[in-house]
Design an enzyme around this catalytic site. Structure first.
Site, PDB file in Angstrom:
ATOM      1  N   GLY A 118       0.814  -1.203   0.000  1.00  0.00           N
ATOM      2  CA  GLY A 118       0.000   0.000   0.000  1.00  0.00           C
ATOM      3  C   GLY A 118       0.848   1.254   0.000  1.00  0.00           C
ATOM      4  O   GLY A 118       2.048   1.222  -0.312  1.00  0.00           O
ATOM      5  N   ASP A 119       0.237   2.382   0.379  1.00  0.00           N
ATOM      6  CA  ASP A 119       0.942   3.664   0.362  1.00  0.00           C
ATOM      7  C   ASP A 119       2.162   3.659   1.277  1.00  0.00           C
ATOM      8  O   ASP A 119       3.181   4.278   0.973  1.00  0.00           O
ATOM      9  CB  ASP A 119      -0.016   4.787   0.766  1.00  0.00           C
ATOM     10  N   GLY A 120       2.072   2.959   2.417  1.00  0.00           N
ATOM     11  CA  GLY A 120       3.201   2.905   3.332  1.00  0.00           C
ATOM     12  C   GLY A 120       4.403   2.203   2.732  1.00  0.00           C
ATOM     13  O   GLY A 120       5.552   2.639   2.905  1.00  0.00           O
ATOM     14  N   THR A 121       4.164   1.119   2.011  1.00  0.00           N
ATOM     15  CA  THR A 121       5.254   0.390   1.356  1.00  0.00           C
ATOM     16  C   THR A 121       5.878   1.225   0.249  1.00  0.00           C
ATOM     17  O   THR A 121       7.107   1.282   0.111  1.00  0.00           O
ATOM     18  CB  THR A 121       4.740  -0.940   0.777  1.00  0.00           C
TER      19      THR A 121
ATOM     20  N   ASN B 100       5.941   4.434   0.122  1.00  0.00           N
ATOM     21  CA  ASN B 100       6.691   5.479   0.814  1.00  0.00           C
ATOM     22  C   ASN B 100       8.059   4.969   1.244  1.00  0.00           C
ATOM     23  O   ASN B 100       9.090   5.620   1.017  1.00  0.00           O
ATOM     24  CB  ASN B 100       5.898   5.957   2.032  1.00  0.00           C
TER      25      ASN B 100
ATOM     26  N   ASP C  47       5.513  19.023 -10.860  1.00  0.00           N
ATOM     27  CA  ASP C  47       5.456  20.476 -11.076  1.00  0.00           C
ATOM     28  C   ASP C  47       6.273  21.268 -10.064  1.00  0.00           C
ATOM     29  O   ASP C  47       6.271  22.502 -10.102  1.00  0.00           O
ATOM     30  CB  ASP C  47       4.007  20.970 -11.065  1.00  0.00           C
TER      31      ASP C  47
ATOM     32  N   GLU D 116       2.002   6.944   7.810  1.00  0.00           N
ATOM     33  CA  GLU D 116       2.842   6.948   9.006  1.00  0.00           C
ATOM     34  C   GLU D 116       2.615   8.232   9.796  1.00  0.00           C
ATOM     35  O   GLU D 116       2.793   9.326   9.264  1.00  0.00           O
ATOM     36  CB  GLU D 116       4.321   6.831   8.622  1.00  0.00           C
TER      37      GLU D 116
END
EC number: 2.7.1.-
Length: 299
Positions: free
Chosen positions: A66-69, A71, A218, A271
């Site tokens: 997921g997003d934590g991994t 990251n 950007d 986190e």
């Protein structure tokens, strides 16, 4: 098929029993692709596996989770020095998969894996907090942070991103706004914030578009503050058009400083980080990532 350089998949330990993933890997190996697999067990494993990936000479390190991994793997990659730093590939296997969803990574594991190995690389930004902690997607504070950090793991496993909404509704009577002051380039605001979103990406908390104008290449962070004294009236108000909504404050800057008279918590790609002072800055073109050609978060 054409030859592709080797890849190393860093797989979150929670996904080791994923049969479709095993089948997708075996199929690509049979087609001639070299895919190394390493499984994380504890914090810090991703750094060690990225170092191993460089020794193996792979072209891509794939974050499977997921997003934590994502990251953890992307943070390890931007800390690498020298040439021939591997690109980041993304294999969405988490509860919400906010970053992967917003950049257009396919949900089908075989297609996502092929993209992670053979897709074109694009330089993208990351963000850093207090010169230490990084995030690739978003920093959220206030109501949304407490919901995502307090939602039970069993509820997330059973219901996915919807679990955040359900848990939030259960907690509305106990949540209060955070008083803080936020400064950026040509930006200054002070008041009570129910939700703060500082985005490199656009969505968090299981699909909530907190920073709908954010782009990942950007050189800017997008800020959105949801204000109001009471949560339910504010949420009802923000469901309406964003135009001229008094409960939404927006800004864009390459950095933001946040100060609070009391400790507040930001959620950085899952986190939590607590404190009273936060300096958040963009790191332009910090790493290369394999993305679909029609990725909506590119300028």
């Amino acid at each position: 098929m054409a030859e592709f350089p080797a890849s190393l998949l860093i797989l979150n330990g929670k996904s080791t029993d994923n049969l479709p993933l095993r089948e997708a890997i075996m199929l690509l190996r049979e087609e001639g692709m070299t895919i190394h697999v390493r499984v994380t067990w504890e914090k810090g494993d991703a750094v060690r596996f990225v170092e191993e990936a460089r020794k193996l000479g792979v072209a891509t390190v794939i974050a499977g989770g997921g997003d934590g991994t994502i990251n953890e793997v992307s943070t390890a990659l931007i800390q690498c020095e020298g040439d021939d730093i591997p690109a980041l590939g993304i294999l969405p296997l988490g509860t919400a998969n906010d970053f992967a969803t917003s950049v257009g990574i396919p949900e089908a594991l075989d297609k996502a894996l092929k993209l992670a190995i053979a897709g074109n690389t694009i330089a993208i930004d990351m963000a850093q907090v207090n010169k230490q902690t990084c995030f690739i997607n978003m920093a959220t504070g206030g109501f949304g942070t407490r919901i995502t950090t307090e939602t039970p793991e069993k509820l997330k496993a059973a219901l996915g991103g919807v679990s955040y909404i359900i848990h939030g509704l259960m907690r509305m009577d106990t949540l209060q706004p955070d008083r803080c002051e936020i400064r950026g380039e040509n930006f200054h605001w002070q008041g009570d914030a129910l939700v703060i979103g500082i985005g490199n990406g656009r969505q968090a908390g299981g699909g909530q578009q907190l920073c709908p104008n954010a782009l990942i290449n950007d050189g800017l962070l997008q800020l959105r503050i949801f204000t109001g004294d009471e949560i339910i009236p504010t949420l009802v108000s923000t469901l309406k058009s964003d135009e001229d909504n008094p409960n939404i404050i927006e800004g864009a800057s390459s950095w933001f400083d946040i100060q609070a008279p009391h400790e507040i918590t930001f959620n950085l790609d899952g986190e939590p980080l607590s404190g009273q002072n936060f300096h958040i800055e963009i790191l332009p073109a910090a790493l290369r990532c394999r993305l679909p050609p029609d990725c909506p978060l590119l300028r």
